[in-house]
Design an enzyme around this catalytic site. Structure first.
Site, mmCIF file in Angstrom:
data_model
loop_
_atom_site.group_PDB
_atom_site.id
_atom_site.type_symbol
_atom_site.label_atom_id
_atom_site.label_comp_id
_atom_site.label_asym_id
_atom_site.label_seq_id
_atom_site.Cartn_x
_atom_site.Cartn_y
_atom_site.Cartn_z
ATOM 1 N N HIS A 19 -9.011 12.664 4.089
ATOM 2 C CA HIS A 19 -8.555 11.333 3.697
ATOM 3 C C HIS A 19 -9.413 10.231 4.316
ATOM 4 O O HIS A 19 -10.225 9.634 3.627
ATOM 5 C CB HIS A 19 -7.078 11.177 4.092
ATOM 6 C CG HIS A 19 -6.403 9.997 3.476
ATOM 7 N ND1 HIS A 19 -5.111 10.035 3.025
ATOM 8 C CD2 HIS A 19 -6.831 8.730 3.248
ATOM 9 C CE1 HIS A 19 -4.780 8.851 2.524
ATOM 10 N NE2 HIS A 19 -5.807 8.044 2.664
ATOM 11 N N THR A 38 0.843 -1.181 0.000
ATOM 12 C CA THR A 38 0.000 0.000 0.000
ATOM 13 C C THR A 38 0.885 1.240 0.000
ATOM 14 O O THR A 38 1.970 1.245 0.607
ATOM 15 C CB THR A 38 -0.909 0.026 1.242
ATOM 16 O OG1 THR A 38 -1.521 1.331 1.355
ATOM 17 C CG2 THR A 38 -0.138 -0.226 2.524
ATOM 18 N N HIS A 95 -11.557 3.991 5.316
ATOM 19 C CA HIS A 95 -12.290 5.035 4.615
ATOM 20 C C HIS A 95 -13.770 4.885 4.965
ATOM 21 O O HIS A 95 -14.639 4.970 4.094
ATOM 22 C CB HIS A 95 -12.060 4.945 3.102
ATOM 23 C CG HIS A 95 -10.693 5.395 2.695
ATOM 24 N ND1 HIS A 95 -10.462 6.576 2.022
ATOM 25 C CD2 HIS A 95 -9.473 4.848 2.903
ATOM 26 C CE1 HIS A 95 -9.166 6.718 1.811
ATOM 27 N NE2 HIS A 95 -8.544 5.681 2.340
ATOM 28 N N GLU A 149 0.555 3.716 1.662
ATOM 29 C CA GLU A 149 0.639 4.277 3.012
ATOM 30 C C GLU A 149 1.521 3.459 3.941
ATOM 31 O O GLU A 149 1.447 3.611 5.164
ATOM 32 C CB GLU A 149 -0.767 4.401 3.611
ATOM 33 C CG GLU A 149 -1.718 5.284 2.831
ATOM 34 C CD GLU A 149 -1.296 6.752 2.765
ATOM 35 O OE1 GLU A 149 -0.233 7.108 3.317
ATOM 36 O OE2 GLU A 149 -2.034 7.537 2.152
ATOM 37 N N HIS A 158 -6.269 1.409 8.840
ATOM 38 C CA HIS A 158 -6.524 2.675 8.131
ATOM 39 C C HIS A 158 -7.769 2.493 7.283
ATOM 40 O O HIS A 158 -7.815 1.630 6.410
ATOM 41 C CB HIS A 158 -5.308 3.022 7.263
ATOM 42 C CG HIS A 158 -5.573 4.064 6.229
ATOM 43 N ND1 HIS A 158 -4.982 4.037 4.982
ATOM 44 C CD2 HIS A 158 -6.376 5.160 6.226
ATOM 45 C CE1 HIS A 158 -5.402 5.063 4.263
ATOM 46 N NE2 HIS A 158 -6.254 5.751 5.004
#
Length: 205
Positions: A171, A89, A112, A91, A110
């Site tokens: 984000h 990823t 969304h 990130e 993490h």
């Protein structure tokens, strides 16, 4: 492929499969509605190795639900890369930065998720005195920085020094825990807190 079969003892296989399980859960639990965003990691506190969402480009992984343990990316807090054939990823720098500043944790999620994303869009802290649980303070919102950069990695890690949850400006959200299930429990709580706080603010509290 070089290093394809390294890190294959029982503990390492379990960590890889645990990270893959977390990656799948992002979509299954609705924290990545598209099935294409968000990531998880787990850390072996004995060896310091970090197992992160990732997949070789040639695997054509179309959805997070397709995640399999052997595809995981493996690094550590010094950013050594142990499986160069896996594409992590974007990130992964953020995961490593968080682990550097939080030596007590073993997992990161993490997301969304819908409600964390609302506060991310607003770039606002989540006021916890509004959620009816007798809490004070905030879920902090880290300042915006471009995805996948060292800036977003450090800003997010800073926001988590004194909190187990945070919002990433424009984000998404991040939660940390001792284990993956602990981190996912905090994700669920964060989503509820964001929803309650949003409606409270909407009604003029």
């Amino acid at each position: 492929m070089d290093n394809y079969n390294i890190f294959q003892n029982y503990d390492e296989i379990l960590f890889k499969n645990e990270c893959a399980r977390g990656t799948r859960l992002l979509n299954i639990r609705g924290y990545s509605p598209s099935g294409e965003s968000g990531d998880t990691s787990v850390r072996d506190l004995e060896t310091g190795r970090v197992y992160v969402s990732g997949s070789p480009e040639w695997c054509f992984q179309k959805n997070l639900r397709d995640a399999r343990g052997w595809e995981r990316f493996i690094t550590n807090t010094e950013e050594e890369i142990f499986v160069p054939w896996s594409e992590p990823t974007c990130e992964w720098y953020m995961h490593v930065a968080i682990y550097r500043k939080r030596p007590d944790i073993g997992a990161i999620v993490h997301t969304h998720g819908e409600w964390a994303s609302v506060f991310a869009i607003l770039r606002k802290d989540v006021p916890l005195d509004l959620i009816g649980e007798g809490k004070s303070g905030v879920i902090p919102c880290a300042p915006y920085a471009d995805a996948g950069t060292n800036d977003v990695a450090e800003l997010t890690a800073d926001a988590l020094v004194n909190s187990d949850t945070c919002i990433m400006g424009s984000h998404g959200g991040v939660a940390v825990g001792k284990t993956l299930d602990d981190a996912f429990a905090k994700v669920a709580w964060m989503e509820q807190a964001c929803e309650k706080a949003y409606y409270a603010l909407l009604n003029g509290r």
